[in-house]
Design a protein around this motif. Structure first.
Motif, PDB file in Angstrom:
ATOM      1  N   LEU A   1      41.848  34.834  47.128  1.00  0.00           N
ATOM      2  CA  LEU A   1      43.119  35.184  46.486  1.00  0.00           C
ATOM      3  C   LEU A   1      43.875  33.933  46.028  1.00  0.00           C
ATOM      4  CD1 LEU A   1      44.212  38.083  48.832  1.00  0.00           C
ATOM      5  CD2 LEU A   1      43.426  38.272  46.456  1.00  0.00           C
ATOM      6  N   LEU A   2      43.900  32.906  46.848  1.00  0.00           N
ATOM      7  CA  LEU A   2      44.594  31.674  46.472  1.00  0.00           C
ATOM      8  C   LEU A   2      43.963  31.031  45.242  1.00  0.00           C
ATOM      9  CD1 LEU A   2      45.166  30.159  50.020  1.00  0.00           C
ATOM     10  CD2 LEU A   2      46.957  30.916  48.433  1.00  0.00           C
ATOM     11  N   LEU A   3      42.648  31.078  45.147  1.00  0.00           N
ATOM     12  CA  LEU A   3      41.955  30.459  44.025  1.00  0.00           C
ATOM     13  C   LEU A   3      42.143  31.216  42.717  1.00  0.00           C
ATOM     14  CD1 LEU A   3      38.695  29.305  45.815  1.00  0.00           C
ATOM     15  CD2 LEU A   3      40.628  27.890  45.071  1.00  0.00           C
ATOM     16  N   ARG A   4      42.636  32.425  42.785  1.00  0.00           N
ATOM     17  CA  ARG A   4      42.919  33.210  41.573  1.00  0.00           C
ATOM     18  C   ARG A   4      44.275  32.855  40.971  1.00  0.00           C
ATOM     19  NH1 ARG A   4      39.257  36.999  40.381  1.00  0.00           N
ATOM     20  NH2 ARG A   4      40.695  38.151  39.064  1.00  0.00           N
ATOM     21  N   GLU A   5      45.023  31.997  41.640  1.00  0.00           N
ATOM     22  CA  GLU A   5      46.293  31.473  41.131  1.00  0.00           C
ATOM     23  C   GLU A   5      47.263  32.564  40.684  1.00  0.00           C
ATOM     24  OE1 GLU A   5      44.644  28.873  38.114  1.00  0.00           O
ATOM     25  OE2 GLU A   5      44.734  27.190  39.516  1.00  0.00           O
ATOM     26  N   GLY A   6      47.445  33.582  41.533  1.00  0.00           N
ATOM     27  CA  GLY A   6      48.425  34.628  41.250  1.00  0.00           C
ATOM     28  C   GLY A   6      47.881  35.828  40.506  1.00  0.00           C
ATOM     29  N   ARG A   7      46.660  35.723  39.987  1.00  0.00           N
ATOM     30  CA  ARG A   7      46.065  36.871  39.291  1.00  0.00           C
ATOM     31  C   ARG A   7      45.543  37.875  40.320  1.00  0.00           C
ATOM     32  NH1 ARG A   7      43.767  32.443  37.109  1.00  0.00           N
ATOM     33  NH2 ARG A   7      41.734  33.011  37.948  1.00  0.00           N
ATOM     34  N   THR A   8      45.600  39.141  39.958  1.00  0.00           N
ATOM     35  CA  THR A   8      45.140  40.199  40.857  1.00  0.00           C
ATOM     36  C   THR A   8      43.622  40.226  40.923  1.00  0.00           C
ATOM     37  OG1 THR A   8      47.087  41.518  40.341  1.00  0.00           O
ATOM     38  CG2 THR A   8      45.211  42.693  41.294  1.00  0.00           C
ATOM     39  N   ALA A   9      43.092  40.367  42.128  1.00  0.00           N
ATOM     40  CA  ALA A   9      41.658  40.556  42.353  1.00  0.00           C
ATOM     41  C   ALA A   9      41.448  42.004  42.748  1.00  0.00           C
ATOM     42  CB  ALA A   9      41.164  39.633  43.463  1.00  0.00           C
ATOM     43  N   THR A  10      40.522  42.669  42.094  1.00  0.00           N
ATOM     44  CA  THR A  10      40.230  44.054  42.458  1.00  0.00           C
ATOM     45  C   THR A  10      39.513  44.079  43.800  1.00  0.00           C
ATOM     46  OG1 THR A  10      38.047  44.106  41.412  1.00  0.00           O
ATOM     47  CG2 THR A  10      39.964  44.690  40.017  1.00  0.00           C
ATOM     48  N   ALA A  11      39.521  45.238  44.419  1.00  0.00           N
ATOM     49  CA  ALA A  11      38.813  45.398  45.688  1.00  0.00           C
ATOM     50  C   ALA A  11      37.331  45.082  45.511  1.00  0.00           C
ATOM     51  CB  ALA A  11      39.017  46.810  46.233  1.00  0.00           C
ATOM     52  N   ALA A  12      36.743  45.527  44.395  1.00  0.00           N
ATOM     53  CA  ALA A  12      35.324  45.265  44.139  1.00  0.00           C
ATOM     54  C   ALA A  12      35.054  43.763  44.027  1.00  0.00           C
ATOM     55  CB  ALA A  12      34.876  45.984  42.871  1.00  0.00           C
ATOM     56  N   GLU A  13      35.940  43.022  43.353  1.00  0.00           N
ATOM     57  CA  GLU A  13      35.776  41.567  43.238  1.00  0.00           C
ATOM     58  C   GLU A  13      35.870  40.894  44.600  1.00  0.00           C
ATOM     59  OE1 GLU A  13      37.566  40.739  38.781  1.00  0.00           O
ATOM     60  OE2 GLU A  13      38.974  40.981  40.443  1.00  0.00           O
ATOM     61  N   LEU A  14      36.785  41.368  45.428  1.00  0.00           N
ATOM     62  CA  LEU A  14      36.950  40.780  46.758  1.00  0.00           C
ATOM     63  C   LEU A  14      35.754  41.101  47.652  1.00  0.00           C
ATOM     64  CD1 LEU A  14      40.754  41.427  47.189  1.00  0.00           C
ATOM     65  CD2 LEU A  14      39.616  39.219  46.795  1.00  0.00           C
ATOM     66  N   ILE A  15      35.265  42.319  47.571  1.00  0.00           N
ATOM     67  CA  ILE A  15      34.077  42.694  48.351  1.00  0.00           C
ATOM     68  C   ILE A  15      32.898  41.819  47.944  1.00  0.00           C
ATOM     69  CG2 ILE A  15      32.364  44.534  48.670  1.00  0.00           C
ATOM     70  CD1 ILE A  15      34.802  46.500  48.619  1.00  0.00           C
ATOM     71  N   ASP A  16      32.730  41.597  46.646  1.00  0.00           N
ATOM     72  CA  ASP A  16      31.653  40.741  46.159  1.00  0.00           C
ATOM     73  C   ASP A  16      31.837  39.304  46.639  1.00  0.00           C
ATOM     74  OD1 ASP A  16      29.253  40.307  44.530  1.00  0.00           O
ATOM     75  OD2 ASP A  16      30.604  39.139  43.248  1.00  0.00           O
ATOM     76  N   ALA A  17      33.073  38.807  46.620  1.00  0.00           N
ATOM     77  CA  ALA A  17      33.353  37.436  47.070  1.00  0.00           C
ATOM     78  C   ALA A  17      33.077  37.265  48.562  1.00  0.00           C
ATOM     79  CB  ALA A  17      34.799  37.069  46.757  1.00  0.00           C
ATOM     80  N   LEU A  18      33.346  38.301  49.343  1.00  0.00           N
ATOM     81  CA  LEU A  18      33.182  38.199  50.798  1.00  0.00           C
ATOM     82  C   LEU A  18      31.747  38.428  51.261  1.00  0.00           C
ATOM     83  CD1 LEU A  18      36.410  40.037  51.972  1.00  0.00           C
ATOM     84  CD2 LEU A  18      35.955  37.599  52.041  1.00  0.00           C
ATOM     85  N   TRP A  19      31.053  39.377  50.633  1.00  0.00           N
ATOM     86  CA  TRP A  19      29.741  39.765  51.149  1.00  0.00           C
ATOM     87  C   TRP A  19      28.600  39.689  50.131  1.00  0.00           C
ATOM     88  CZ3 TRP A  19      34.034  42.902  52.551  1.00  0.00           C
ATOM     89  CH2 TRP A  19      34.428  42.760  53.881  1.00  0.00           C
ATOM     90  N   GLY A  20      28.905  39.431  48.874  1.00  0.00           N
ATOM     91  CA  GLY A  20      27.837  39.363  47.888  1.00  0.00           C
ATOM     92  C   GLY A  20      27.217  40.726  47.630  1.00  0.00           C
ATOM     93  N   GLU A  21      25.910  40.729  47.436  1.00  0.00           N
ATOM     94  CA  GLU A  21      25.202  41.951  47.043  1.00  0.00           C
ATOM     95  C   GLU A  21      24.932  42.928  48.182  1.00  0.00           C
ATOM     96  OE1 GLU A  21      21.855  41.319  44.522  1.00  0.00           O
ATOM     97  OE2 GLU A  21      22.871  39.715  43.427  1.00  0.00           O
TER      98      GLU A  21
ATOM     99  N   PRO B   1      27.209  44.265  50.878  1.00  0.00           N
ATOM    100  CA  PRO B   1      28.423  44.478  51.685  1.00  0.00           C
ATOM    101  C   PRO B   1      28.169  45.505  52.781  1.00  0.00           C
ATOM    102  CG  PRO B   1      28.596  45.664  49.618  1.00  0.00           C
ATOM    103  CD  PRO B   1      27.322  44.859  49.549  1.00  0.00           C
ATOM    104  N   PRO B   2      28.932  45.435  53.854  1.00  0.00           N
ATOM    105  CA  PRO B   2      28.808  46.458  54.901  1.00  0.00           C
ATOM    106  C   PRO B   2      29.290  47.806  54.381  1.00  0.00           C
ATOM    107  CG  PRO B   2      30.657  45.009  55.358  1.00  0.00           C
ATOM    108  CD  PRO B   2      29.952  44.436  54.180  1.00  0.00           C
ATOM    109  N   HIS B   3      28.919  48.857  55.052  1.00  0.00           N
ATOM    110  CA  HIS B   3      29.271  50.219  54.654  1.00  0.00           C
ATOM    111  C   HIS B   3      30.788  50.400  54.544  1.00  0.00           C
ATOM    112  CE1 HIS B   3      28.868  54.506  54.143  1.00  0.00           C
ATOM    113  NE2 HIS B   3      29.647  54.730  55.188  1.00  0.00           N
ATOM    114  N   GLN B   4      31.533  49.798  55.442  1.00  0.00           N
ATOM    115  CA  GLN B   4      32.994  49.940  55.472  1.00  0.00           C
ATOM    116  C   GLN B   4      33.704  48.733  54.860  1.00  0.00           C
ATOM    117  OE1 GLN B   4      34.702  52.664  56.503  1.00  0.00           O
ATOM    118  NE2 GLN B   4      32.732  53.684  56.723  1.00  0.00           N
ATOM    119  N   ALA B   5      33.139  48.139  53.819  1.00  0.00           N
ATOM    120  CA  ALA B   5      33.695  46.918  53.221  1.00  0.00           C
ATOM    121  C   ALA B   5      35.121  47.122  52.711  1.00  0.00           C
ATOM    122  CB  ALA B   5      32.789  46.422  52.099  1.00  0.00           C
ATOM    123  N   LEU B   6      35.386  48.216  52.039  1.00  0.00           N
ATOM    124  CA  LEU B   6      36.726  48.455  51.502  1.00  0.00           C
ATOM    125  C   LEU B   6      37.749  48.545  52.634  1.00  0.00           C
ATOM    126  CD1 LEU B   6      38.628  48.895  49.158  1.00  0.00           C
ATOM    127  CD2 LEU B   6      38.011  51.325  49.191  1.00  0.00           C
TER     128      LEU B   6
END
Length: 130
Positions: A50-70, A72-77
């Motif tokens: 989130l900090l690296l996006r410099e104030g721009r909104t990150a979607t949940a899908a983008e964050l899930i991808d950033a955290l777990w890649g291809e 993600p755990p079943h309960q990622a959201l």
């Protein structure tokens, strides 16, 4: 040295201590000189994303991808929502905002992010060298 970045704090008398963040090296957050608990590695990764996006909104899908890649755990959201809630409590509810199905870090003061301060110093060095 205590690990607190030496960026000037710009605040008036009686104002709350400002938040500062480090992403160059371990992900950290400070309120004034107090090191804040930023949670698990995944929670800190969410904060960094989130900090690296410099104030721009990150979607949940983008964050899930950033955290777990291809894979993600079943309960990622649900995990992203939990991490965001915990970070909101640790930082400030007005800093981490929910909007448009995602999250953003907003309202940081000038020099609040070590990366931005480093980029400014590099630009000044380039200018001075010219």
């Amino acid at each position: 040295m205590d690990g607190v970045p030496r960026m000037p704090e710009r605040r008036g008398p009686g104002a709350p201590a400002t938040l500062r963040f480090g992403v160059l090296g371990p992900v950290r957050a400070w309120r004034g000189t107090e090191l804040l608990a930023t949670g698990s590695p995944q929670q800190r990764a969410l904060l960094a994303a989130l900090l690296l996006r410099e104030g721009r909104t990150a979607t949940a899908a983008e964050l899930i991808d950033a955290l777990w890649g291809e894979e993600p755990p079943h309960q990622a959201l649900a995990a992203v929502r939990t991490y965001a809630s915990r970070l909101r409590k640790a930082l400030d509810p007005q800093i981490l905002v929910s909007e448009s199905g995602g999250y953003a870090v907003r309202g940081l003061g000038e020099g609040a992010l070590d990366l931005a301060a480093a980029q400014e110093l590099a630009a000044e060095a380039d200018k001075a060298r010219s």
